[in-house]
Design a protein around this motif. Structure first.
Motif, PDB file in Angstrom:
ATOM      1  N   ASP A  48       0.783  -1.249   0.055  1.00 43.18           N
ATOM      2  CA  ASP A  48       0.142  -0.109   0.145  1.00 43.18           C
ATOM      3  C   ASP A  48       0.759   1.413   0.022  1.00 43.18           C
ATOM      4  OD1 ASP A  48      -2.422  -1.496   0.226  1.00 43.18           O
ATOM      5  OD2 ASP A  48      -2.595  -1.444   2.103  1.00 43.18           O
ATOM      6  N   ALA A  49       1.918   1.277   0.806  1.00 44.10           N
ATOM      7  CA  ALA A  49       2.874   2.519   0.779  1.00 44.10           C
ATOM      8  C   ALA A  49       3.593   2.680  -0.361  1.00 44.10           C
ATOM      9  CB  ALA A  49       3.896   2.197   2.115  1.00 44.10           C
ATOM     10  N   MET A  50       3.886   1.622  -1.187  1.00 45.05           N
ATOM     11  CA  MET A  50       4.826   1.615  -2.175  1.00 45.05           C
ATOM     12  C   MET A  50       3.676   2.199  -3.388  1.00 45.05           C
ATOM     13  SD  MET A  50       7.890   1.156  -2.303  1.00 45.05           S
ATOM     14  CE  MET A  50       8.102   1.155  -4.109  1.00 45.05           C
ATOM     15  N   ALA A  51       2.682   1.665  -3.451  1.00 49.54           N
ATOM     16  CA  ALA A  51       1.614   2.345  -4.705  1.00 49.54           C
ATOM     17  C   ALA A  51       0.910   3.735  -4.230  1.00 49.54           C
ATOM     18  CB  ALA A  51       0.224   1.242  -4.420  1.00 49.54           C
ATOM     19  N   GLU A  52       0.822   3.976  -2.913  1.00 48.51           N
ATOM     20  CA  GLU A  52       0.764   5.234  -2.702  1.00 48.51           C
ATOM     21  C   GLU A  52       1.793   6.368  -3.018  1.00 48.51           C
ATOM     22  OE1 GLU A  52       0.134   7.882   1.571  1.00 48.51           O
ATOM     23  OE2 GLU A  52      -0.872   5.966   1.404  1.00 48.51           O
ATOM     24  N   TYR A  53       2.947   5.855  -2.496  1.00 48.12           N
ATOM     25  CA  TYR A  53       4.354   6.733  -3.113  1.00 48.12           C
ATOM     26  C   TYR A  53       4.223   6.782  -4.761  1.00 48.12           C
ATOM     27  CZ  TYR A  53       8.937   8.167  -4.343  1.00 48.12           C
ATOM     28  OH  TYR A  53      10.045   8.697  -4.597  1.00 48.12           O
ATOM     29  N   ILE A  54       3.944   5.779  -5.608  1.00 44.13           N
ATOM     30  CA  ILE A  54       4.234   5.865  -6.876  1.00 44.13           C
ATOM     31  C   ILE A  54       3.182   6.767  -7.454  1.00 44.13           C
ATOM     32  CG2 ILE A  54       3.917   4.485  -8.885  1.00 44.13           C
ATOM     33  CD1 ILE A  54       5.320   2.302  -7.528  1.00 44.13           C
ATOM     34  N   LEU A  55       1.746   6.625  -6.749  1.00 47.61           N
ATOM     35  CA  LEU A  55       0.636   7.410  -7.278  1.00 47.61           C
ATOM     36  C   LEU A  55       0.891   8.928  -6.797  1.00 47.61           C
ATOM     37  CD1 LEU A  55      -2.113   5.178  -6.501  1.00 47.61           C
ATOM     38  CD2 LEU A  55      -1.268   5.797  -8.625  1.00 47.61           C
ATOM     39  N   SER A  56       1.806   9.185  -5.980  1.00 48.42           N
ATOM     40  CA  SER A  56       2.052  10.770  -5.537  1.00 48.42           C
ATOM     41  C   SER A  56       3.209  11.472  -6.409  1.00 48.42           C
ATOM     42  CB  SER A  56       2.494  10.608  -3.910  1.00 48.42           C
ATOM     43  OG  SER A  56       3.887  10.184  -4.019  1.00 48.42           O
ATOM     44  N   LEU A  57       3.750  10.385  -7.293  1.00 43.06           N
ATOM     45  CA  LEU A  57       4.782  11.255  -8.190  1.00 43.06           C
ATOM     46  C   LEU A  57       4.179  12.090  -9.081  1.00 43.06           C
ATOM     47  CD1 LEU A  57       6.969   8.113  -8.499  1.00 43.06           C
ATOM     48  CD2 LEU A  57       7.328  10.010  -7.045  1.00 43.06           C
ATOM     49  N   LYS A  58       4.237  13.200  -9.162  1.00 45.51           N
ATOM     50  CA  LYS A  58       3.787  13.954 -10.146  1.00 45.51           C
ATOM     51  C   LYS A  58       4.796  15.024 -11.025  1.00 45.51           C
ATOM     52  CE  LYS A  58      -0.376  13.355  -8.691  1.00 45.51           C
ATOM     53  NZ  LYS A  58      -1.129  12.322  -9.251  1.00 45.51           N
TER      54      LYS A  58
END
Length: 121
Positions: A111-121
Motif C-alpha cells: 500500500d505504501a509503495m503504491a501510494e508513493y508511486i501515485l503521489s509522483l507528479k
C-alpha cells in the motif's frame, strides 16, 4: 652487487598469509557472536516493516530500470502513471513483462509503495 627483486614480494606474500591465518583464528573465537548477529538482523528486519520508507525502497530498487527520477529508462516512467493502486501492487508483487517480483509481500508495504508511486507528479 645486484639485489634480488623477488624477495620483497615473497616477504609481502608470507606476511599476508600470516595475517589471514591469525585473523581466521580470531574469527573462530567469535563465531557464536557472529552467528547471533544474523538472528538479530532478522528481528530488526521484522521491526523495520513498521518503519517502511517507500521512497528509500524506490531509490534502491526502482531507479535502475525506471530512471533516477522515475520518469522512465529501460522501464516505463512511474511519474504520473495511469495505473490504479491495485494494479501497481499487483505488478510489484507478481512482476510484469521483464520485471520480476520485487520481494515486497507485506500488504501495508505494498500500500505504501503504491501510494508513493501515485503521489509522483
Amino acid at each position: 652487487m645486484s639485489k634480488n627483486p623477488v624477495i620483497p614480494y615473497i616477504l609481502i606474500f608470507a606476511l599476508g598469509l600470516g595475517l589471514i591465518f591469525f585473523m581466521s583464528l580470531y574469527g573462530l573465537e567469535q563465531k557464536e557472536e557472529i552467528a547471533g548477529q544474523g538472528e538479530e538482523g532478522n528481528t530488526e528486519e521484522v521491526a523495520s516493516s513498521a518503519d517502511f520508507d517507500a521512497e528509500a525502497v524506490a531509490q534502491g530498487k526502482c531507479v535502475g530500470c525506471h530512471g533516477g527520477d522515475l520518469t522512465g529508462g529501460m522501464g516505463p516512467g512511474l511519474v504520473g502513471t495511469s495505473l490504479s493502486a491495485d494494479e501497481i501492487k499487483d505488478i510489484i508483487q507478481n512482476g510484469k513483462g521483464m520485471m520480476g517480483p520485487q520481494g515486497i509481500t507485506d500488504e501495508a508495504e505494498l500500500d505504501a509503495m503504491a501510494e508513493y508511486i501515485l503521489s509522483l507528479k
